[in-house]
Design an enzyme around this catalytic site. Structure first.
Site, PDB file in Angstrom:
ATOM      1  N   HIS A   1       0.824  -1.206   0.000  1.00  0.00           N
ATOM      2  CA  HIS A   1       0.000   0.000   0.000  1.00  0.00           C
ATOM      3  C   HIS A   1       0.858   1.256   0.000  1.00  0.00           C
ATOM      4  CE1 HIS A   1      -3.692  -2.208   0.472  1.00  0.00           C
ATOM      5  NE2 HIS A   1      -3.142  -2.910   1.456  1.00  0.00           N
TER       6      HIS A   1
ATOM      7  N   ALA B   1      -2.231 -17.638 -20.790  1.00  0.00           N
ATOM      8  CA  ALA B   1      -3.433 -17.643 -19.969  1.00  0.00           C
ATOM      9  C   ALA B   1      -3.171 -18.317 -18.628  1.00  0.00           C
ATOM     10  CB  ALA B   1      -4.557 -18.366 -20.700  1.00  0.00           C
TER      11      ALA B   1
END
Length: 183
Positions: A80, A115
């Site tokens: 953060h 993927a």
């Protein structure tokens, strides 16, 4: 297209340090399109999201020109802190369905991410990366258009183990015949 247009507006307001409104536009865009792009993300020209539901692009992400993301791709962060914490994608990058690119990593130009891959380390240009965690499996030479296949240590080890199992089964069958029965 719509998510990109919403992002252009939100990103401009974000750069002008206008509070709240960029995030509000981003949330409206997510509600309408299913694509979440933080207003702080930097996106180049000819950016394309194919079947974009579930795509998430974090605040410090940087995306080059001519980049394609498929459904469910995440360009996520690892903290953060206000520092760079999201991926940087070069030009001409293709990221496959459900791939997760996590952290302040760099994905080189002309790279393909398979993927479902989880990429946590930087990837060189002209590479193909697949797997969990993401492994570079090939590097294309753009000058000669040839592909260099890189060693696959996991695959090689599995093949070695399969050969060893076959050899041990043969030995076991010989021992079983000597003892008069099948083991």
């Amino acid at each position: 297209f719509h998510a990109r247009q919403f992002h252009r507006l939100a990103h401009s307001l974000f750069r002008w340090h206008i509070p709240v409104l960029p995030r509000l536009i981003s949330h409206i865009s997510r509600f309408l399109t299913g694509i979440e792009i933080h207003p702080g993300a930097k996106i180049g020209d000819r950016f394309f999201i194919d079947h974009g539901m579930g795509v998430v692009i974090g605040e410090t992400s940087e995306i080059g020109d001519n980049v394609t993301l498929y459904q469910g791709v995440t360009l996520g962060g690892t903290s953060h802190q206000r520092a760079k914490r999201h991926p940087t994608l070069g030009n001409n990058v293709v990221v496959g369905v459900g791939a997760q690119l996590i952290g302040a990593i760099t994905i080189g130009d002309n790279t393909k991410v398979g993927a479902g891959s989880v990429v946590v380390n930087s990837v060189p240009a002209n590479a193909t990366v697949v797997g969990v965690p993401g492994q570079v499996v090939a590097i294309r030479n753009p000058d000669t258009d040839t592909v260099e296949r890189l060693p696959d240590p996991v695959g090689e080890r599995l093949e070695s183990l399969e050969r060893r199992i076959t050899e041990l089964e043969k030995r076991l069958a010989i021992v079983g015949r000597r003892k008069g029965g099948d083991i």
